[in-house]
Design an enzyme around this catalytic site. Sequence first.
Site, PDB file in Angstrom:
ATOM      1  N   ASP A  83      11.724 -75.770 -34.079  1.00 64.61           N
ATOM      2  CA  ASP A  83       9.507 -75.652 -35.283  1.00 64.61           C
ATOM      3  C   ASP A  83       8.809 -77.120 -34.757  1.00 64.61           C
ATOM      4  O   ASP A  83       7.743 -76.726 -34.367  1.00 64.61           O
ATOM      5  CB  ASP A  83      10.731 -76.253 -37.005  1.00 64.61           C
ATOM      6  CG  ASP A  83      10.879 -75.134 -37.783  1.00 64.61           C
ATOM      7  OD1 ASP A  83      11.042 -74.529 -37.146  1.00 64.61           O
ATOM      8  OD2 ASP A  83      11.466 -76.351 -38.259  1.00 64.61           O
ATOM      9  N   TYR A 122      11.254 -65.194 -42.515  1.00 69.58           N
ATOM     10  CA  TYR A 122       9.698 -65.045 -43.063  1.00 69.58           C
ATOM     11  C   TYR A 122       9.626 -63.558 -42.650  1.00 69.58           C
ATOM     12  O   TYR A 122      10.100 -62.871 -42.041  1.00 69.58           O
ATOM     13  CB  TYR A 122       9.293 -66.191 -42.915  1.00 69.58           C
ATOM     14  CG  TYR A 122       9.514 -67.401 -42.770  1.00 69.58           C
ATOM     15  CD1 TYR A 122      11.174 -67.806 -43.169  1.00 69.58           C
ATOM     16  CD2 TYR A 122       8.660 -68.617 -42.382  1.00 69.58           C
ATOM     17  CE1 TYR A 122      11.173 -69.529 -42.990  1.00 69.58           C
ATOM     18  CE2 TYR A 122       8.858 -69.885 -42.134  1.00 69.58           C
ATOM     19  CZ  TYR A 122      10.178 -70.445 -42.471  1.00 69.58           C
ATOM     20  OH  TYR A 122      10.502 -71.853 -42.572  1.00 69.58           O
ATOM     21  N   GLU A 136      10.621 -61.563 -40.282  1.00 66.20           N
ATOM     22  CA  GLU A 136      11.631 -62.093 -38.868  1.00 66.20           C
ATOM     23  C   GLU A 136      12.774 -61.068 -39.134  1.00 66.20           C
ATOM     24  O   GLU A 136      13.181 -61.150 -40.123  1.00 66.20           O
ATOM     25  CB  GLU A 136      11.684 -63.441 -38.983  1.00 66.20           C
ATOM     26  CG  GLU A 136      10.797 -64.899 -39.293  1.00 66.20           C
ATOM     27  CD  GLU A 136      10.723 -65.732 -38.907  1.00 66.20           C
ATOM     28  OE1 GLU A 136       9.879 -66.505 -38.636  1.00 66.20           O
ATOM     29  OE2 GLU A 136      11.958 -66.071 -39.868  1.00 66.20           O
TER      30      GLU A 136
END
Length: 383
Positions: free
Chosen positions: A74, A340, A362
């Site tokens: 991230d 997601y 995803e």
Amino acid sequence: MDLVRHFGIVLIIAVFSGTRANELQIDPLIYEEQLLWVGGGAGQVNTYRIPLLTFTTRGSLLAFSEARKFSYDDIGAKFIALRRSTDKGVTWSPTSFIVDDGSLADGLTLGSVVVDEETGAVILIYALCFHHYHCDPSSTMMVQSLDDGFTWSAPRNLSVELGVKSFAPGPGFGIQKRHPPAVGRLVVCGHGSITGDGVFCILSDDHGNTWRYGAELKSIPYNQRKNNLDFDPDECQPVELDDGSIVINVRNDKHYHCRCRMVARSLDGGESLPVEELVFDHTLEDSAVAAGALEKEGVLYFTNPASANSRVNLTLRWSLNLGKSWVKDTLKIWAGPSGYSCMTSLKGNETEDHKYIYVIFEKGQKDYFESISFVKVDLYSDQ
């Protein structure tokens, strides 16, 4: 065109134009699928994540993602990747990078896209230094396109207006209010970070020229480190219902009360999220992940990896009573690793506009972040 085919098309148009979607028999089927991005370290990008999808006012379809330069983490430096379709997802432009954060240790975090139906502007909100990793403070950023996604403005820092709270929009789409109260208002909701977490919404009543904070649903204990089972509302997707209320489907990050979704509701145009309106939807089991939500013609749709324990089994659900209950039938979009997701649809008068919704998510074989896939779903495959 032969006469039989002509009258068949006229009949289909008449059925859709005179009937609400929830009065028809929803029987969804994957009409087509395309991989938009595949990771693996080729070129300048290691991993593509956090997909967003929207139609413009001119009917173009825009797909966005984080293009993570060096790893799947991230944190780290990223681009915002864009692909554009002018034929409702049949063909796509090559990938372009509309934002480049350079080599920041804690680069950009997507993000919400919101389309202003009055001006045609496509506005993208994202964060910098969201995790405070080797940087401080956070910044809420905005870019916009005034020409249907062809070109994009230079990034604008909204921290002068919003302060330096760590705020990550979405991920998903923001809304423009169509019904009272506050018709025309832009509403983008997201979550905070570090210990002061929770769901927060930012509002603009002047087409994105200025922004301010509105509703908040704070974590408990607020500004303290969270443990498992604490109340920690997180990534979220707002939708507006026909009564003007805003329903926000929320990630239950620490599994407070259940391994399922939280649903918050604002009755005042995004100014507040009263706890009296908060519910836990046990039907929507969830392992704490960003999910998709969409209202179309009186039906509420929802996508997530339908598992209480892992990111697998990307599933489409639908509700004929705006989320009070969910139809038992579901559409399994992908049984394997999935993460997601985001949905959109086109508000148009053509038969195709009533029949289809579009999902981006995803997808992987071993890990959910291997690729980003685009799916066109025929809602009425038996019609």
